[in-house]
Design a protein around this motif. Structure first.
Motif, PDB file in Angstrom:
ATOM      1  N   TYR A 120       0.729  -1.844   0.180  1.00  0.00           N
ATOM      2  CA  TYR A 120       0.478   0.126  -0.063  1.00  0.00           C
ATOM      3  C   TYR A 120       0.930   1.165  -0.440  1.00  0.00           C
ATOM      4  O   TYR A 120       1.051   2.263  -0.324  1.00  0.00           O
ATOM      5  CB  TYR A 120      -0.661  -0.437   1.024  1.00  0.00           C
ATOM      6  N   VAL A 121       2.063   1.271   1.311  1.00  0.00           N
ATOM      7  CA  VAL A 121       3.212   2.346   0.818  1.00  0.00           C
ATOM      8  C   VAL A 121       3.698   2.477  -0.329  1.00  0.00           C
ATOM      9  O   VAL A 121       3.836   4.235  -0.836  1.00  0.00           O
ATOM     10  CB  VAL A 121       3.650   2.502   2.415  1.00  0.00           C
ATOM     11  N   GLU A 122       4.932   1.706  -1.180  1.00  0.00           N
ATOM     12  CA  GLU A 122       4.724   1.953  -2.008  1.00  0.00           C
ATOM     13  C   GLU A 122       4.419   2.454  -3.144  1.00  0.00           C
ATOM     14  O   GLU A 122       4.817   3.018  -4.059  1.00  0.00           O
ATOM     15  CB  GLU A 122       5.339  -0.248  -2.751  1.00  0.00           C
ATOM     16  N   ASN A 123       2.919   1.632  -3.676  1.00  0.00           N
ATOM     17  CA  ASN A 123       2.643   2.062  -4.691  1.00  0.00           C
ATOM     18  C   ASN A 123       1.507   3.506  -4.302  1.00  0.00           C
ATOM     19  O   ASN A 123       0.272   3.456  -5.206  1.00  0.00           O
ATOM     20  CB  ASN A 123       0.944   1.056  -5.069  1.00  0.00           C
ATOM     21  N   GLY A 124       2.045   4.364  -3.097  1.00  0.00           N
ATOM     22  CA  GLY A 124       1.090   5.309  -2.983  1.00  0.00           C
ATOM     23  C   GLY A 124      -0.354   5.815  -2.564  1.00  0.00           C
ATOM     24  O   GLY A 124      -0.728   6.494  -2.519  1.00  0.00           O
ATOM     25  N   VAL A 125      -1.229   4.270  -2.232  1.00  0.00           N
ATOM     26  CA  VAL A 125      -2.361   3.769  -1.192  1.00  0.00           C
ATOM     27  C   VAL A 125      -2.053   4.766  -0.180  1.00  0.00           C
ATOM     28  O   VAL A 125      -3.628   5.801   0.808  1.00  0.00           O
ATOM     29  CB  VAL A 125      -2.691   2.917  -1.158  1.00  0.00           C
TER      30      VAL A 125
END
Length: 207
Positions: A55-60
């Protein structure tokens, strides 16, 4: 508004208590069926521990709380801002006591684990050929029924190992919870991110 991914399960209560203790939020909430909770200026996303860095790596999510064990296994492309010092565990090799000598002398072993990358890298460095058997749960069962010789797993108290007549044979490394940040969020929402970080590391706003 910052979105923060929190891990459900073992780390949830400790993480939430820390956010309250540091004054980042003023009221708590329970881990229930809601997967998104708005508290003050923050939106918390409640996700499985291994999904936090996704979630963090993909900007969510802008920020996340994730165990070092997950970071070592997934190697996500994000910033690790701070060791929160909670959720202390050990990543260990475990097995039957009677197989301890086999572990010390064998050049080839079978290992069941939820951490295939960590396991492969560890035994490669030791020069031991290792067949990794990936499992998503009930790892302790594997050596009891002959699926594997040993397991690599995360251990907190060691109770589950003892209940299954397994012992720690070697420690690989330790794990605590880390505060992580999306790379773009760090640039685009830097003031908001640093405001949270300063609460954790006790920095003054002028530093």
């Amino acid at each position: 508004m910052l979105k923060i991914a929190l891990p459900k399960g073992r780390l949830f209560e400790e993480s939430l208590e820390l956010f309250l203790k540091k004054g980042i939020i003023q009221e708590g909430f329970e881990e229930g069926r809601r997967l998104s909770v708005r508290v003050g200026d923050y939106e918390f996303l409640l996700v499985k521990p291994f999904d936090v860095p996704v979630y963090v790596e993909n900007g969510v999510a802008d920020l996340g709380v994730v165990g070092r064990d997950v970071l070592l296994e997934k190697k996500p492309d994000l910033y690790v801002l701070f060791d929160l010092g909670i959720g202390f565990c050990r990543i260990v090799v475990a097995g039957k006591e009677e197989n301890r000598e086999k572990y010390l002398k064998s050049s080839y072993i079978k290992v069941a684990t939820k951490y295939p990358r960590i396991t492969q890298e560890f035994f490669s460095e030791k020069g031991i050929k290792c067949k990794v058997i990936p499992l998503s749960g009930s790892v302790e069962l594997a050596p009891l029924i002959g699926l594997s010789d040993f397991i690599v797993d995360l251990v907190q108290t060691g109770r589950t190992l003892r209940e299954n007549n397994l012992v720690v044979i070697e420690e690989i490394t330790t794990s605590t919870a880390m505060l992580v940040c999306n790379r773009a969020s760090y640039r685009n929402k830097k003031a908001e991110v640093l405001k949270v970080l300063e609460r954790f590391v006790c920095l003054s706003s002028t530093r």
